[in-house]
Design a protein around this motif. Sequence first.
Motif, PDB file in Angstrom:
ATOM      1  N   VAL A 347      14.062  53.973  45.770  1.00 26.82           N
ATOM      2  CA  VAL A 347      15.362  53.371  45.462  1.00 26.82           C
ATOM      3  C   VAL A 347      15.173  52.157  44.561  1.00 26.82           C
ATOM      4  N   LEU A 348      14.222  51.290  44.919  1.00 20.31           N
ATOM      5  CA  LEU A 348      13.950  50.106  44.108  1.00 20.31           C
ATOM      6  C   LEU A 348      13.546  50.504  42.690  1.00 20.31           C
ATOM      7  N   PHE A 349      12.674  51.496  42.596  1.00 18.14           N
ATOM      8  CA  PHE A 349      12.242  51.963  41.276  1.00 18.14           C
ATOM      9  C   PHE A 349      13.424  52.478  40.469  1.00 18.14           C
ATOM     10  N   SER A 350      14.283  53.268  41.109  1.00 20.00           N
ATOM     11  CA  SER A 350      15.426  53.842  40.394  1.00 20.00           C
ATOM     12  C   SER A 350      16.387  52.761  39.926  1.00 20.00           C
ATOM     13  N   ILE A 351      16.594  51.733  40.734  1.00 19.38           N
ATOM     14  CA  ILE A 351      17.528  50.670  40.361  1.00 19.38           C
ATOM     15  C   ILE A 351      17.053  49.948  39.109  1.00 19.38           C
ATOM     16  N   TRP A 352      15.786  49.502  39.134  1.00 18.84           N
ATOM     17  CA  TRP A 352      15.347  48.741  37.954  1.00 18.84           C
ATOM     18  C   TRP A 352      15.102  49.653  36.750  1.00 18.84           C
ATOM     19  N   PHE A 353      14.623  50.867  36.992  1.00 21.20           N
ATOM     20  CA  PHE A 353      14.341  51.764  35.870  1.00 21.20           C
ATOM     21  C   PHE A 353      15.622  52.110  35.117  1.00 21.20           C
ATOM     22  N   PHE A 354      16.653  52.549  35.842  1.00 17.51           N
ATOM     23  CA  PHE A 354      17.877  52.982  35.165  1.00 17.51           C
ATOM     24  C   PHE A 354      18.634  51.807  34.546  1.00 17.51           C
ATOM     25  N   THR A 355      18.566  50.635  35.177  1.00 17.10           N
ATOM     26  CA  THR A 355      19.213  49.468  34.580  1.00 17.10           C
ATOM     27  C   THR A 355      18.543  49.099  33.259  1.00 17.10           C
ATOM     28  N   VAL A 356      17.230  48.974  33.283  1.00 17.87           N
ATOM     29  CA  VAL A 356      16.500  48.614  32.067  1.00 17.87           C
ATOM     30  C   VAL A 356      16.675  49.696  31.005  1.00 17.87           C
ATOM     31  N   PHE A 357      16.619  50.956  31.421  1.00 20.24           N
ATOM     32  CA  PHE A 357      16.777  52.049  30.461  1.00 20.24           C
ATOM     33  C   PHE A 357      18.140  51.983  29.771  1.00 20.24           C
ATOM     34  N   MET A 358      19.196  51.696  30.547  1.00 23.83           N
ATOM     35  CA  MET A 358      20.546  51.646  29.968  1.00 23.83           C
ATOM     36  C   MET A 358      20.709  50.483  28.997  1.00 23.83           C
ATOM     37  N   TRP A 359      19.888  49.463  29.127  1.00 20.81           N
ATOM     38  CA  TRP A 359      19.937  48.359  28.157  1.00 20.81           C
ATOM     39  C   TRP A 359      19.076  48.647  26.933  1.00 20.81           C
ATOM     40  N   PRO A 376      26.449  52.297  26.932  1.00 19.68           N
ATOM     41  CA  PRO A 376      26.279  53.677  27.394  1.00 19.68           C
ATOM     42  C   PRO A 376      27.190  54.076  28.562  1.00 19.68           C
ATOM     43  N   PHE A 377      28.329  53.400  28.727  1.00 19.48           N
ATOM     44  CA  PHE A 377      29.330  53.784  29.725  1.00 19.48           C
ATOM     45  C   PHE A 377      28.717  53.863  31.126  1.00 19.48           C
ATOM     46  N   MET A 378      28.029  52.777  31.511  1.00 23.11           N
ATOM     47  CA  MET A 378      27.294  52.768  32.770  1.00 23.11           C
ATOM     48  C   MET A 378      28.194  53.031  33.970  1.00 23.11           C
ATOM     49  N   THR A 379      29.301  52.301  34.054  1.00 25.10           N
ATOM     50  CA  THR A 379      30.153  52.449  35.234  1.00 25.10           C
ATOM     51  C   THR A 379      30.860  53.803  35.265  1.00 25.10           C
ATOM     52  N   ASN A 380      31.123  54.372  34.115  1.00 27.64           N
ATOM     53  CA  ASN A 380      31.695  55.724  34.095  1.00 27.64           C
ATOM     54  C   ASN A 380      30.696  56.731  34.649  1.00 27.64           C
ATOM     55  N   GLN A 381      29.433  56.560  34.276  1.00 21.02           N
ATOM     56  CA  GLN A 381      28.395  57.410  34.869  1.00 21.02           C
ATOM     57  C   GLN A 381      28.308  57.171  36.373  1.00 21.02           C
ATOM     58  N   GLY A 382      28.435  55.898  36.759  1.00 25.62           N
ATOM     59  CA  GLY A 382      28.358  55.560  38.182  1.00 25.62           C
ATOM     60  C   GLY A 382      29.445  56.242  38.996  1.00 25.62           C
ATOM     61  N   VAL A 383      30.657  56.301  38.455  1.00 23.90           N
ATOM     62  CA  VAL A 383      31.746  56.993  39.148  1.00 23.90           C
ATOM     63  C   VAL A 383      31.398  58.455  39.363  1.00 23.90           C
ATOM     64  N   GLY A 384      30.880  59.096  38.330  1.00 21.44           N
ATOM     65  CA  GLY A 384      30.499  60.501  38.457  1.00 21.44           C
ATOM     66  C   GLY A 384      29.452  60.702  39.537  1.00 21.44           C
ATOM     67  N   GLY A 643      20.006  55.360  44.183  1.00 20.98           N
ATOM     68  CA  GLY A 643      19.558  54.232  43.382  1.00 20.98           C
ATOM     69  C   GLY A 643      20.155  54.264  41.996  1.00 20.98           C
ATOM     70  N   TYR A 644      20.259  55.465  41.428  1.00 15.46           N
ATOM     71  CA  TYR A 644      20.901  55.626  40.120  1.00 15.46           C
ATOM     72  C   TYR A 644      22.370  55.212  40.188  1.00 15.46           C
ATOM     73  N   ALA A 645      23.081  55.669  41.221  1.00 18.46           N
ATOM     74  CA  ALA A 645      24.500  55.324  41.377  1.00 18.46           C
ATOM     75  C   ALA A 645      24.680  53.824  41.557  1.00 18.46           C
ATOM     76  N   LEU A 646      23.803  53.209  42.343  1.00 20.80           N
ATOM     77  CA  LEU A 646      23.915  51.771  42.582  1.00 20.80           C
ATOM     78  C   LEU A 646      23.598  50.980  41.318  1.00 20.80           C
ATOM     79  N   ALA A 647      22.593  51.399  40.583  1.00 26.53           N
ATOM     80  CA  ALA A 647      22.211  50.687  39.365  1.00 26.53           C
ATOM     81  C   ALA A 647      23.332  50.668  38.340  1.00 26.53           C
ATOM     82  N   LEU A 648      24.160  51.718  38.334  1.00 30.55           N
ATOM     83  CA  LEU A 648      25.210  51.832  37.324  1.00 30.55           C
ATOM     84  C   LEU A 648      26.585  51.404  37.839  1.00 30.55           C
ATOM     85  N   CYS A 649      26.605  50.669  38.945  1.00 33.59           N
ATOM     86  CA  CYS A 649      27.877  50.162  39.474  1.00 33.59           C
ATOM     87  C   CYS A 649      28.461  49.073  38.589  1.00 33.59           C
TER      88      CYS A 649
END
Length: 718
Positions: A347-359, A376-384, A643-649
């Motif tokens: 989960v920790l890896f997914s949070i920082w990886f996807f956040t940094v990747f989206m930037w 990259p429409f982070m929160t729209n991805q998060g809703v999905g 973790g992906y969903a949380l990172a893109l909140c």
Amino acid sequence: MPMSDVSARDALQLPDGQRAGVAVPSLPAATCRALLTAFILALLIAAWNKQAELVTLTSQITESTPAIAAVLVLFLMLGAGGAVGRLTQAASLREHPSRLAQWARHLVFTRGEMLVVFYFLAIVCSMPGVGLFRTFMPCLSVVQYFGMPSNHLAEMAQDIPWQWAPNDPEVMRVFWEGGDRAVPTLGVEGVPLLGPLLEGAFHFLAAPAIIDWRHWLVPFLVWSFYLSAYFVTAFCLITLFRRHWEEDERLSYPVSSLAVEMIRPEGSLLSGQSFFRDPVVWTGFSLAVIYNVTNAIKVWNPSVPALGIHYPLGQFFTESPWDTMQGFAIFYKPELLGLGYLVPMDVLFSIWFFTVFMWIVRPVAKIVGYQPSGFPFMTNQGVGAFLLLGVYFIWSARGRLQEVARKAFAGDQAVDDSQEPLSYRFSALTVLLGLAVIFGMPIAFGVVTWHAVMYFTIMMLTLIVYCHNRAEMGFPVVWGYPLYKQRETMINLLGSAAFMPGGSTKSLTLLSMFGWLQRTVNQAITSTGVEGYVAASKLGESRRVLAKVVVGALVFGLVLAFLVNLSAYYEYGGLVLSSAGGNEGGQMTQEVLGQFTPISQWVDTPEGPNRLKTGYTVFGAILALAMVIGRRAWVRFPFHPGGYALALCHEGPYMWFAAFLIWGVKWATLHLGGVKAYRRIAPGFLAFTLGHFFSVGVWSLIGLYAGEFVRRYTVWFI
């Protein structure tokens, strides 16, 4: 998953009841003195919250996980209990112990009583402030007050039922600007010491007397009933998943560990050491206090070195295409660094990886010429991702939910619910009746049926995912879901005209009055209640007793928070509440107003479906589904859909640094010292969060007397 991650998960599978080695027999928890203590403290904390978050805006003490005030009370109860214990122990060595020492022994609360007080306050204290009612109150009233010739808000206000909120212009003027009626006084301010205390207490209790109850009594009763129905239904709904989440998925509910570790006298379930006698604990506690003290001193003397709240890495990216990363930053969030230690590695890896990747993908997209606004429409991805996971969590629990149905409606004797937080029959019937109220009330007053079904279904799925994520991950993020994106998702999919049949704004206006569901801590409050009965189980206490306490706290807290906010509006005026030095109602009022003004604009210029944003929502759902399938097919799959969903909140990079730092520390600890080392230092991280909450709570209390000074260092939570 990596072997280190498996070890971390195993370390978090804390046993409950007798399996935890609880030797002390369980004593009554919800005693009269525990409930009375919780009730009195709730009133005191509500008064503190009113001054700190509504009037002076010196701190945000209701958004932490758990609520700061509840943590402070538990800390003080344990300290007082330890002092009395040492006193009575010393007295028992005498030949004739004093009556005072013998009597004092009976004042010490049992751990069950402390748990009751803690979770009662953790729920009640989360409601009056910016996290819930400071959003809810504007939802009822901004349309009636902020209408002007340049918009259609005044026309939209005519659609609001009088049972929901007053529509009289003078009533709304007084509501937002403050009235002439003064709160009654006792006239004992001149009495030394006791006088100001009595006046303050009476002022708080008498403040509801200045409310114009001729116009607010019915809305107060209607919304108190609706809010109670929503919160109790939400809690009962999540209890139906308990057996699947705890026994089948073996989720560890990490946030509950803070109270368990503090209360348990036999020693830490993690390290085996006595929590408050462990030097590791005091090291972590001290580091957090030092962090906040240096930040506070810097307010007085800017030359003092201090970390501050964040460090803007984006300041180094000034030239194209890297200027697209100018908002990138490191946020120092002690609560995440502390409780985050118990979060699984993937989960920790997914949070920082996807956040940094989206930037990082932003400048890359600019290089190739792809620059749609919002990419990259982070929160729209998060809703999905949230919608997909909500459906998946219900599907994966279908077997247990069928058991619930058989027991609740057919009385299946083969299904035992005696150890459940609430009986299956009570929970299932409450959920059915509650959902009828949640969906039915807006429909009864004019919301188009399918509008309400779509809107509240999204909300329920969001609730389930948030509670599951917190039960599995424990990342203490109250705003761990996409904010204000639920209604936007509906508009993106179908366009505004679909929700304004015949050009009428009524359905969408009334639906937007439930916008508090899109931006409040309602999901966090439900999770806190769930963690209450989990903590009770870990300490050998009754789940059912704590669950009943939670239900009572939900109803009491909502009524108290409503009264506190309504009286504050009439005493000070809504325009100045939570608005230090301003007169626009603070951040939450402006955010809520921002939900209604688009409706006014759509009257003249309808908005069509947004296929681009909808496409990214679908993409987020597909990517989350791929991760679900990947984890089921491959044990070592590195990415976690939650973790992906949380990172893109959030668009802001609030969580990545804490996740990255803790991920690195845990990786090193597990590889160099194994699970034993992991468990040994875990209490120190929990204490880091405890030290943060303690020092912020003290800073907030100082703010009651030094508001302007303290306001220069405001601690906020995500």
